[in-house]
Write an enzyme that holds these catalytic residues in place. Sequence first.
Site, PDB file in Angstrom:
ATOM      1  CB  SER A 113      33.668 -42.250 -17.649  1.00 24.51           C
ATOM      2  OG  SER A 113      34.581 -41.170 -18.221  1.00 24.51           O
TER       3      SER A 113
ATOM      4  CD  GLU B 277      50.151-103.458 -23.283  1.00 27.86           C
ATOM      5  OE1 GLU B 277      50.950-104.103 -22.318  1.00 27.86           O
ATOM      6  OE2 GLU B 277      50.459-102.819 -24.252  1.00 27.86           O
TER       7      GLU B 277
END
Length: 814
Positions: A481, A109
């Site tokens: 149910s 870098e």
Amino acid sequence: MSDTPRPSSTDSPPASHARLHPGLRLLAWLVGVPLAAVLGFALLLGLALAVAYPNLPAISGLVDYRPKLPMRVVSADGVTLGEFGEERRNYLPIKEIPLVMQEAVLAIEDARFYQHGGIDYKGILRAGIENLQDARSQGASTITMQVARNFYLSTEKTLTRKVYEILLALKIESQLSKEKILEVYMNQIYLGQRAYGFAAASEIYFGKPLKDITVAEAAMLAGLPKAPSAYNPIVNLKRATVRQRHIIGRMRDNGYITEAQHDEALAATLTYRTPRSSGIHAEYAAETARQMVFAQYGDAAYSRGLQVELSLNTTEQMHAYRTLRRGLLNFEARKPYRGPSAFVDLPKDETKLDARVAEALEDHPDFDDLRAAVVTSADAKKVSAVLQNGESISVSGDGLRQVRPALAADAAPKLQIRRGAVVRVMKGSKGDWGIVNLPEVEGALVSMDPQTGQIRAMVGGFDYAKSKFNHVTQAWRQPGSSFKPFIYSAAMEKGYSPATVVNDAPLFFDAGVTGSQPWEPKNYDGQFDGPMSIRRGLAKSKNMVSIRLLKAIGPSYAQQWVTKFGFEAEKNPPYLTMALGAGAVTPLSMADGYGVLANGGIRVNPVLITRITDNRGQLIAQAPAQSGQDERLRAIPARNAFITSSLLQEVTRTGTASRAQAVLKRPDLYGKTGTTNDSQDAWFTGYNKALVAVVWIGYDTPRSLGDKETGGGLALPIWIDYMAQALRGVPVSEYSAPDGITQVGNEWYYTENSQGGGVRSLGLEDVVPRPAEEERKGILDLFRDTDGVPSPSPAPSTPARPAAPAATPAEPGR
């Protein structure tokens, strides 16, 4: 006049230019262009310094840098389930960042970081010359410039932004030491996988602390800042490795490593911690917890380093996840193949195939073990395909069973599996691959300790990556149910008992004053079995029995009664269709409601978050202690809960859920199946003293699951599989009879109703469409009193026609 044109003055170059040697012209251009660029840059920089520098932001945020700390959600056994927040970071001072990691970053870098003052003029000149020689753009941003850009500026590529980036870099260099600048950079740079900083990246990519990093690993991480997605080794190992090897070479060239270290790093084989092998699937629970914490603390939830502890146990959670997933896939395996997810054009050049497959599958992520693949060749006997990671697979034999129609030459284009088709594949238990449907059906499974309210498992759908909608907490569906037990519970308070005989005979409701359509409810099997006990009516899930009960006790009374179980009155309107579960519930609310029965009538609130601590470990909040023995929390009488549970035990013994006791081989199981109209929802909710669990299956946009699909056939098997593991080692424990009830014959009654009191029968005046005289003796036997004396047989009449309900029925009720 001559036709030959005379040269104009503009056609002739100056004599001095004509005499310049071509080589000298090239040299002047090569020197002049960069020199002019440098002079122009210096002039622009000077102007910018004079005008813009006074308006630059203060850099106190860098001087006193305090990174946001994510909210971490963990299980009861300490496993991280999720992290939420803008940053996933472990901040380290520069002295604790290994030198090899610092040097790997500097090598690629900013090799002249310690020589320049924030702007690397030599680097700019070098990059300019290289850009003239190579079409590829060479960067010239220093680490200081990247810090300036990442902290203060947008990502847009404009001249104005670049100028401000340079000015901020100069300001930062004037106020911070080189070590501090590098420390900030190495802790805040984004490195993919939601990782900010190299310490977090080391844990995420390699599963190790940064202090243990090797040269090869450091070089791999150092390659990420340029383009985290492009150089992510988990996503694209080949591309990432090329960059890593380049960085290793730069480290040697800059004197950071020896030749021997260089060669060793190039030969090293790296092992990655991939998301596939490291995660516990509790995404729905983690997201629910995030929403709850955010509602309490707002944006601060993502910056205070909160640790949120859930009640989930990872072993039970993963068992629930796999059980529901297996059940949904088994359901899909019975359906016709729906065709590939997409089609892509593949290059003829095989060297370009891998890149095209990776690109195509970006839009079709893997869902855990349900992988996406691109077909490279296909015929009736064999399909070859490539996975996202580049692995080539072959599918044949039983692996093609579901998709054989799609391999026919005359198959419909949208159905046909051919080269370029994107399909879903799974590996079987024997290691063989199969092509399957991507499930459209959804489901939910939630379990809870009824004594404490703590949620033990929460699976909100097939896969969180496919749909983030949590069906446990967000899906308001008809319960069918499975809601009947609450109506039966209400009836117990109105003088009914399990022995009360109710007629399973036809009913018809006129439109009446409500303006709704006439309603003629049916039983699931289409049969009417005549008079039967309430116990048998619930075990067989007879709709006519439930409707008659609700009509007798009053829908408004039942509506208020069900609120004692935590259900919302407005979502369960007081119409007769409530008897068939036509209201709206979530799986979590069903667990809450059944938990009251499991606790003998005491209601404890569901608990997901047990405690919250800050980043220093200080306790911020804790869930209040609850107990299923706390009488202050009583919702319904203990005797009501006992008798209702005895009815539900009959369901798992001889009724629609008899498979539960048969498979699990224990009597302390209580529950109810549920299926809504046209089989749009399938439920099973069950419990014992130790655990309540709810399973729901359906489509997000309600539609039929298929003919003959029921809660007993779809949801119950999943519930059984889950409970088989969850109840392993849990001793059998049935409920003891509380005060206020008496057993007469083999049936339980409220004591005041045990000697012939209460309601003995209901609806026996209605006609049963079953004239067989020999069955009337069986009917009379139901009315023999405790002394064996038969009660009078009521005279039959035509069915009653009360006013129609004003809600959509939830038949068929299995």
